[in-house]
Write a protein that holds these residues in place. Structure first.
Motif, PDB file in Angstrom:
ATOM      1  N   GLY A 198       0.793  -1.224   0.000  1.00 15.01           N
ATOM      2  CA  GLY A 198       0.000   0.000   0.000  1.00 15.01           C
ATOM      3  C   GLY A 198       0.821   1.267   0.000  1.00 15.01           C
ATOM      4  O   GLY A 198       2.011   1.282   0.345  1.00 15.01           O
ATOM      5  N   VAL A 199       0.174   2.354  -0.408  1.00 19.47           N
ATOM      6  CA  VAL A 199       0.811   3.662  -0.458  1.00 19.47           C
ATOM      7  C   VAL A 199      -0.263   4.731  -0.261  1.00 19.47           C
ATOM      8  O   VAL A 199      -1.406   4.581  -0.686  1.00 19.47           O
ATOM      9  N   TYR A 200       0.115   5.818   0.428  1.00 21.97           N
ATOM     10  CA  TYR A 200      -0.786   6.948   0.634  1.00 21.97           C
ATOM     11  C   TYR A 200      -0.675   7.927  -0.537  1.00 21.97           C
ATOM     12  O   TYR A 200       0.415   8.157  -1.066  1.00 21.97           O
ATOM     13  N   VAL A 201      -1.791   8.513  -0.909  1.00 21.06           N
ATOM     14  CA  VAL A 201      -1.819   9.543  -1.945  1.00 21.06           C
ATOM     15  C   VAL A 201      -2.741  10.666  -1.474  1.00 21.06           C
ATOM     16  O   VAL A 201      -3.838  10.399  -0.973  1.00 21.06           O
ATOM     17  N   ARG A 202      -2.276  11.901  -1.628  1.00 25.36           N
ATOM     18  CA  ARG A 202      -3.091  13.061  -1.265  1.00 25.36           C
ATOM     19  C   ARG A 202      -3.745  13.625  -2.530  1.00 25.36           C
ATOM     20  O   ARG A 202      -3.206  13.528  -3.626  1.00 25.36           O
ATOM     21  N   ALA A 203      -4.926  14.222  -2.360  1.00 22.47           N
ATOM     22  CA  ALA A 203      -5.656  14.785  -3.490  1.00 22.47           C
ATOM     23  C   ALA A 203      -6.502  15.954  -3.002  1.00 22.47           C
ATOM     24  O   ALA A 203      -6.668  16.176  -1.790  1.00 22.47           O
ATOM     25  N   LEU A 204      -7.031  16.693  -3.958  1.00 20.17           N
ATOM     26  CA  LEU A 204      -7.957  17.793  -3.678  1.00 20.17           C
ATOM     27  C   LEU A 204      -9.279  17.492  -4.378  1.00 20.17           C
ATOM     28  O   LEU A 204      -9.301  17.075  -5.534  1.00 20.17           O
ATOM     29  N   LEU A 205     -10.371  17.699  -3.669  1.00 11.32           N
ATOM     30  CA  LEU A 205     -11.674  17.457  -4.262  1.00 11.32           C
ATOM     31  C   LEU A 205     -11.969  18.510  -5.321  1.00 11.32           C
ATOM     32  O   LEU A 205     -11.667  19.692  -5.148  1.00 11.32           O
ATOM     33  N   GLY A 206     -12.569  18.060  -6.429  1.00 17.03           N
ATOM     34  CA  GLY A 206     -13.037  18.971  -7.457  1.00 17.03           C
ATOM     35  C   GLY A 206     -14.552  19.006  -7.445  1.00 17.03           C
ATOM     36  O   GLY A 206     -15.192  18.862  -6.397  1.00 17.03           O
ATOM     37  N   GLY A 207     -15.160  19.156  -8.589  1.00 21.45           N
ATOM     38  CA  GLY A 207     -16.611  19.251  -8.670  1.00 21.45           C
ATOM     39  C   GLY A 207     -17.267  17.914  -8.920  1.00 21.45           C
ATOM     40  O   GLY A 207     -16.610  16.871  -9.027  1.00 21.45           O
ATOM     41  N   GLN A 208     -18.603  17.953  -9.001  1.00 15.90           N
ATOM     42  CA  GLN A 208     -19.362  16.736  -9.301  1.00 15.90           C
ATOM     43  C   GLN A 208     -19.072  16.277 -10.718  1.00 15.90           C
ATOM     44  O   GLN A 208     -18.865  17.085 -11.622  1.00 15.90           O
ATOM     45  N   ALA A 209     -19.061  14.992 -10.893  1.00 14.32           N
ATOM     46  CA  ALA A 209     -18.723  14.440 -12.210  1.00 14.32           C
ATOM     47  C   ALA A 209     -19.253  13.019 -12.282  1.00 14.32           C
ATOM     48  O   ALA A 209     -19.947  12.540 -11.381  1.00 14.32           O
ATOM     49  N   GLY A 210     -18.906  12.352 -13.379  1.00 12.58           N
ATOM     50  CA  GLY A 210     -19.232  10.940 -13.509  1.00 12.58           C
ATOM     51  C   GLY A 210     -20.675  10.694 -13.886  1.00 12.58           C
ATOM     52  O   GLY A 210     -21.476  11.618 -14.060  1.00 12.58           O
ATOM     53  N   PRO A 211     -21.047   9.438 -13.988  1.00  4.50           N
ATOM     54  CA  PRO A 211     -22.408   9.075 -14.405  1.00  4.50           C
ATOM     55  C   PRO A 211     -23.453   9.552 -13.403  1.00  4.50           C
ATOM     56  O   PRO A 211     -23.319   9.328 -12.199  1.00  4.50           O
ATOM     57  N   GLY A 212     -24.468  10.240 -13.925  1.00  3.40           N
ATOM     58  CA  GLY A 212     -25.540  10.701 -13.053  1.00  3.40           C
ATOM     59  C   GLY A 212     -25.092  11.675 -11.998  1.00  3.40           C
ATOM     60  O   GLY A 212     -25.782  11.853 -10.994  1.00  3.40           O
ATOM     61  N   ARG A 213     -23.925  12.315 -12.177  1.00  2.00           N
ATOM     62  CA  ARG A 213     -23.368  13.262 -11.188  1.00  2.00           C
ATOM     63  C   ARG A 213     -23.160  12.584  -9.833  1.00  2.00           C
ATOM     64  O   ARG A 213     -23.163  13.231  -8.791  1.00  2.00           O
ATOM     65  N   GLU A 214     -22.948  11.245  -9.850  1.00  2.00           N
ATOM     66  CA  GLU A 214     -22.798  10.526  -8.586  1.00  2.00           C
ATOM     67  C   GLU A 214     -21.393  10.634  -8.012  1.00  2.00           C
ATOM     68  O   GLU A 214     -21.186  10.341  -6.837  1.00  2.00           O
ATOM     69  N   TRP A 215     -20.414  10.997  -8.812  1.00  2.00           N
ATOM     70  CA  TRP A 215     -19.038  10.991  -8.361  1.00  2.00           C
ATOM     71  C   TRP A 215     -18.546  12.402  -8.059  1.00  2.00           C
ATOM     72  O   TRP A 215     -19.124  13.388  -8.502  1.00  2.00           O
ATOM     73  N   ILE A 216     -17.444  12.455  -7.324  1.00  2.00           N
ATOM     74  CA  ILE A 216     -16.726  13.706  -7.084  1.00  2.00           C
ATOM     75  C   ILE A 216     -15.323  13.538  -7.651  1.00  2.00           C
ATOM     76  O   ILE A 216     -14.634  12.548  -7.356  1.00  2.00           O
ATOM     77  N   GLN A 217     -14.917  14.476  -8.478  1.00  2.00           N
ATOM     78  CA  GLN A 217     -13.568  14.404  -9.060  1.00  2.00           C
ATOM     79  C   GLN A 217     -12.515  14.680  -7.991  1.00  2.00           C
ATOM     80  O   GLN A 217     -12.724  15.486  -7.088  1.00  2.00           O
ATOM     81  N   MET A 218     -11.373  14.003  -8.109  1.00  2.00           N
ATOM     82  CA  MET A 218     -10.232  14.249  -7.236  1.00  2.00           C
ATOM     83  C   MET A 218      -9.006  14.536  -8.103  1.00  2.00           C
ATOM     84  O   MET A 218      -8.763  13.838  -9.087  1.00  2.00           O
ATOM     85  N   ASP A 219      -8.257  15.561  -7.729  1.00  2.00           N
ATOM     86  CA  ASP A 219      -7.051  15.951  -8.447  1.00  2.00           C
ATOM     87  C   ASP A 219      -5.846  15.672  -7.558  1.00  2.00           C
ATOM     88  O   ASP A 219      -5.779  16.173  -6.421  1.00  2.00           O
ATOM     89  N   MET A 261     -14.371   9.652  -6.729  1.00  2.00           N
ATOM     90  CA  MET A 261     -14.875   8.934  -5.565  1.00  2.00           C
ATOM     91  C   MET A 261     -16.396   8.994  -5.530  1.00  2.00           C
ATOM     92  O   MET A 261     -17.023   9.886  -6.108  1.00  2.00           O
ATOM     93  N   ILE A 262     -17.006   8.021  -4.828  1.00  2.00           N
ATOM     94  CA  ILE A 262     -18.441   8.027  -4.539  1.00  2.00           C
ATOM     95  C   ILE A 262     -18.615   8.594  -3.132  1.00  2.00           C
ATOM     96  O   ILE A 262     -18.056   8.050  -2.173  1.00  2.00           O
ATOM     97  N   PRO A 263     -19.373   9.684  -2.953  1.00  2.00           N
ATOM     98  CA  PRO A 263     -19.551  10.244  -1.611  1.00  2.00           C
ATOM     99  C   PRO A 263     -20.326   9.309  -0.692  1.00  2.00           C
ATOM    100  O   PRO A 263     -21.085   8.442  -1.151  1.00  2.00           O
ATOM    101  N   VAL A 264     -20.159   9.497   0.606  1.00  2.00           N
ATOM    102  CA  VAL A 264     -20.805   8.652   1.609  1.00  2.00           C
ATOM    103  C   VAL A 264     -22.314   8.632   1.411  1.00  2.00           C
ATOM    104  O   VAL A 264     -22.958   7.569   1.471  1.00  2.00           O
ATOM    105  N   GLU A 265     -22.915   9.795   1.176  1.00  2.00           N
ATOM    106  CA  GLU A 265     -24.380   9.830   1.085  1.00  2.00           C
ATOM    107  C   GLU A 265     -24.892   9.046  -0.121  1.00  2.00           C
ATOM    108  O   GLU A 265     -25.967   8.447  -0.075  1.00  2.00           O
ATOM    109  N   THR A 266     -24.150   9.047  -1.216  1.00  2.00           N
ATOM    110  CA  THR A 266     -24.561   8.254  -2.370  1.00  2.00           C
ATOM    111  C   THR A 266     -24.455   6.763  -2.062  1.00  2.00           C
ATOM    112  O   THR A 266     -25.315   5.961  -2.441  1.00  2.00           O
TER     113      THR A 266
END
Length: 553
Positions: free
Chosen positions: A115-136, A179-184
């Motif tokens: 395993g390895v850790y990776v840091r990212a910044l959340l972007g806007g809603q994206a993906g099918p049905g706006r279910e995902w959140i982009q990460m950069d 990523m898929i948010p917790v609420e989804t």
């Protein structure tokens, strides 16, 4: 947690929940070769716990949501064959998924089985049905990639898991993943809600879809507002009662835009279709996930509402702000519904301490803020309008000063906006009309234009004027930047010509002097100066390209 097939090959990752369950992506399990769907088996390892044996796990019945043809769903809940000796379940928490929010995750890419850790910044809603959140990826050389699917995405600020990695761009150098948010996830797998802490993004009063569509005009206004098709930053909705057609349209819009409620399918049915608008013949609704937080503040006091907003933002504990109103305004998400304002336990204070500070930032942050009133609520709306007009006065004054300074440097500036004085007069007339309306109800003479309707028009005019002031300032800044950019370009190209030994070229010299004179004139006519600069630059490059060494390049 690492997920492997029964032969030991790495499949991806998972999130431990309690002492007996693992959350992961359905496509991770489907790659095991041991079947897919309920009962499919994999092996899971607790990485970082030496001596802990691998444990078999199987997909729970009714907790398998494979990806649809367009990629929605893709979640699965596993049950371990035996409980963990030491429970180490993750804390799941729905939070405001604000732009550029820092997160990290832990996955198992190729040749890094530990395993390895990776840091990212959340972007806007994206993906099918706006279910995902982009990460950069923070460091593009170390992106989230294959082997991270099913990994928990941890909020750096709170340490809570706010989502699960579902996909990564095929070109790792781009540093893009989703990523898929917790609420989804909870919308698809309700059992997972048992491991979620904190508050949901919508209050309980919004948690059922009204059978009726409500007032179609209100539905359209709300849908357009949160879809970004309306120019306003603040939308005031006056329901006239909790069971009115307007109130029904508002509740329906919030419910159907909610992540967990919008995606929750009935067993055996696909998730609902993507909708910036509803199906044909139905009243329109906002896009899924377009409302970050929806509050029903009826019966609540301002302190309780403030805490709710700050908790949703996941603000860390620390020294209290000098002015608590600033903390609330800073924590407010970019799309927010505050309903039942006039029925709050302390409505005037709520307006002054919570609503007004957020409204004050709405134009600057390009927020979408819906304010719901159950009655006409004229006094509260007049108080809020007074503050907004004062904000407009300050904004227009600042633009005027900036315009006056800039006009000495560049010509062609658009006239600075000046609506605040007119709107102040309208506000005074509204106050007088509101008093006349009260006297009329007590037996006095009838008023003219109904106050609520005139107030609504003035609210919309003030919002448009605030946006116009912001746009005017941006226009001034753009022209000044363009002037500075042309000056810098002319200077750098002149230095290039000197370095190339062309300082004595008469034709180039004439073109340079013409461009320099045009830029140095006060005020500068950019429409005339820009072609002069381009002519000089083009001529210089032609001279350089005509040289033998230029042709060799």
């Amino acid at each position: 947690m690492r997920v492997r097939d029964r032969a030991g090959a790495l499949l991806g990752a998972g999130i431990v929940l309690g002492d007996r369950h693992v959350l992961t992506c359905a496509h991770v399990v489907a790659g095991s070769g041991g079947g897919a769907g309920p009962g499919a088996e994999v092996l899971v390892d607790l990485v970082g716990r030496p001596g802990t044996p691998s444990a078999p796990a199987a997909v729970l019945a009714d907790h398998w949501v494979p990806p649809t043809d367009d990629g929605r769903g893709d979640v699965a809940l596993l049950r371990l064959a035996r409980p963990l000796a030491e429970p180490c379940g993750a804390v799941l928490r729905p939070l405001s998924l604000s732009w550029q929010r820092p997160v990290y995750t832990f996955g198992f890419p190729d040749r890094l089985d530990d395993g390895v850790y990776v840091r990212a910044l959340l972007g806007g809603q994206a993906g099918p049905g706006r279910e995902w959140i982009q990460m950069d990826a923070v460091e593009p050389r170390v992106p989230i990639r294959q082997g991270f699917s099913g990994s928990g995405v941890v909020d750096e600020q709170t340490g809570a898991v706010v989502g699960m990695v579902v996909s990564a761009y095929t070109d790792p150098s781009a540093g893009l993943s989703w990523m898929i948010p917790v609420e989804t996830i909870v919308g698809y797998l309700p059992l997972v809600g048992g491991w979620v802490v904190g508050e949901a993004s919508i209050d309980d009063s919004f948690r059922s879809v009204p059978r009726a569509a409500g007032d179609p005009a209100t539905a359209r206004r709300i849908a357009d507002f949160f879809a970004g098709q309306a120019a306003d930053n603040v939308l005031v909705v006056v329901a006239g009662g909790t069971d009115s057609a307007v109130a029904v349209a508002l509740r329906r819009a919030v419910t159907l835009a909610s992540r967990p409620l919008a995606v929750l399918p009935r067993r055996g049915e696909p998730p609902p279709p993507d909708r910036p608008a509803a199906a044909p013949g139905q009243a329109p609704v906002p896009p899924v996930g377009s409302i970050d937080l929806a509050l029903d503040v009826a019966g609540k006091d301002s302190a309780e509402v403030s805490r709710r907003i700050v908790r949703w933002a996941g603000a860390p504990p620390g020294e209290p702000a000098d002015d608590p109103r600033d903390a609330v305004a800073d924590a407010a998400p970019r799309t927010l519904v505050i309903d039942g304002i006039d029925e709050a336990a302390d409505a005037p204070r709520l307006v002054a301490d919570v609503v007004a500070p957020i409204v004050h930032r709405a134009t600057e942050r390009d927020m979408r803020l819906l304010l719901g009133f159950r009655g006409a609520a004229v006094p509260a709306r007049l108080a809020l309008l007074e503050q907004r007009i004062a904000q407009l006065w300050a904004a227009e004054t600042a633009v005027g000063h900036r315009h006056a300074r800039a006009a000495r440097r560049v010509a062609g500036l658009p006239a600075p906006p000046a609506r605040a004085a007119e709107l102040r007069v309208r506000l005074s007339a509204l106050r007088a009309a509101a008093g006349a309306d009260r006297r009329h109800r007590a037996g006095g003479p009838p008023p003219g234009d109904p106050v609520p309707a005139a107030l609504a028009r003035c609210e919309r005019a003030t919002d448009r004027a605030l946006r116009a002031a912001r746009a005017a300032r941006q226009a001034v800044d753009d022209l000044l930047s363009r002037h500075a950019e042309l000056g810098g370009r002319l200077t750098s190209e002149r230095a290039r010509s000197v370095h190339a030994g062309l300082a004595e070229d008469e034709d180039l010299g004439a073109l340079y002097r013409a461009a320099h004179t045009a830029l140095a004139s006060t005020p500068c006519d950019l429409a005339a100066a820009e072609p002069q600069v381009h002519r000089y630059v083009a001529a210089l490059r032609a001279r350089l390209d005509a040289r033998p060494e230029g042709r060799r390049r």
